[in-house]
Design a protein around this motif. Sequence first.
Motif, PDB file in Angstrom:
ATOM      1  N   THR A   1     -64.307  48.978  44.800  1.00 47.39           N
ATOM      2  CA  THR A   1     -63.330  47.888  44.863  1.00 47.39           C
ATOM      3  C   THR A   1     -61.890  48.404  44.923  1.00 47.39           C
ATOM      4  O   THR A   1     -60.951  47.697  44.597  1.00 47.39           O
TER       5      THR A   1
ATOM      6  N   ALA B   1     -69.036  48.915  50.079  1.00 50.42           N
ATOM      7  CA  ALA B   1     -67.824  48.205  50.496  1.00 50.42           C
ATOM      8  C   ALA B   1     -68.144  47.330  51.700  1.00 50.42           C
ATOM      9  O   ALA B   1     -69.199  47.463  52.328  1.00 50.42           O
TER      10      ALA B   1
ATOM     11  N   THR C   1     -54.806  47.658  52.834  1.00 45.98           N
ATOM     12  CA  THR C   1     -55.849  47.129  51.946  1.00 45.98           C
ATOM     13  C   THR C   1     -56.666  46.082  52.713  1.00 45.98           C
ATOM     14  O   THR C   1     -56.128  45.377  53.568  1.00 45.98           O
TER      15      THR C   1
ATOM     16  N   GLN D   1     -61.664  42.792  48.523  1.00 48.21           N
ATOM     17  CA  GLN D   1     -62.462  43.862  47.931  1.00 48.21           C
ATOM     18  C   GLN D   1     -63.802  43.246  47.597  1.00 48.21           C
ATOM     19  O   GLN D   1     -63.893  42.062  47.337  1.00 48.21           O
TER      20      GLN D   1
END
Lengths: 343, 106
Positions: free
Chosen positions: B48, B75, B101, B105
Amino acid sequence: MTGDVIKTDAVIIGAGPVALFAIFELGLLDIKAHVIDILDKPGGQCAELYPEKPIYDIPALLVVSGQELTDRLLQQIKPFNPVFHLQQRVDELEARGEDGFALKTDTGTQFETRIVIIAAGGGSFTPKRPPLKRIEEMEGKSVFYSVRRIEDFRDRTIVIAGGGDSALDWALALQGVAKRVTLVHRREEFRAAPDSVNKMRALVDAGEMDFIIGQVMELHGDAGQLTSAGIRGKDGETSRLDCDTLLPFFGLTMKLGPVADWGLNLNENKILVDTEKFETSQQRIFAIGDINSYPGKLKLILSGFHEAALMARQAYHYVYPDARYVLQYTTTSTSLQKKLGVR
Amino acid sequence: MPRITYIEHDGTRHEVEAEAGMTVMEAAVKNSVPGIEAECGGACSCATCHVYVADQWRAATGQPEEMEEDMLDFAFDVRETSRLSCQIKVTDELDGLVVHTPEKQF
């Protein structure tokens, strides 16, 4: 597994390090505990997430791995014969005033207990849900995170996503029952038992199973019924594969779970407690370790140990209302040493 | 001190000063950069803290080791540039590093 109700002084929800030490502190005060955990072994995050990682901030232990800490705690609580109920989640809690509580797990085990200690860390481990559009409405119809009955998957066209033992084991188990099994994993290498990987490859070579290197990026279908999955291959192109069932196996994450519905005062998904007794807004329900919240809280194993000791003192008042609590030291107390079996 | 830029999915930029020796994940968490959860606290056990390293920085940050590559299986939307930011150590050479990013997540 319904039927007999287990009667006990204390039920501890969670079997991580803080829960294990709580058994010790309660045991010294003659409070008998049953422990319930969703995992298949005690140790919580220490055993599940980082068994081999070194921990350096346990007092007097220069370094200890998550697994070793768990093993040592299990050894320490042995004299108190705790009973573990593993691979179960507490779903229902009913308050019965001064008599305590009735609890029931998802597999039907029932308890009557004087007190409840929630030591559930980050919450209960639940399967990770890939952030795919429409996945929620398809859960239970076309998308499953576990297989309860293989027969339910007969003649389905199944996509299994993931590259660990769960993905491989279920791909092998469902092959032959399902109409077709396609394993989708993002690379050639697996994190699974080599034997399972070999079996899978042999089935693929024989044309009885499919393996695609890629990632499931889209779900198509309607009213909860999956009709095809968009799979992005190594080349970056997404192509559709007709299927009616998806089994994603991407490991576990932690969620507060049913505890959130028990009417306890919460703060950002943590259970509010006082710092004298570590009791929640509901008398006789305690929360210790990572799952609680109070001013100055530090999410450390050692804080949880401290919380367990103070919780046990208040627990003693509930379990033995007529007795007076006296602080005793294990170094000198004959009665404590007897309980520990060292005298 | 090395500076690191985190670019969110929607283009929002966060530039932080990191100390050499900490990880790219720690620098983000310490500076409250959104988009990096680091559920396991940096033990390479959860995926994460997934980021995409900007192309021009891929050589400098290197390739994931086996354990990290294994963890990347957990992921979502993993790409060639994917790394777990808890496994990238900040060095003076990484001054100016840019990472993206993911939208979520998982």
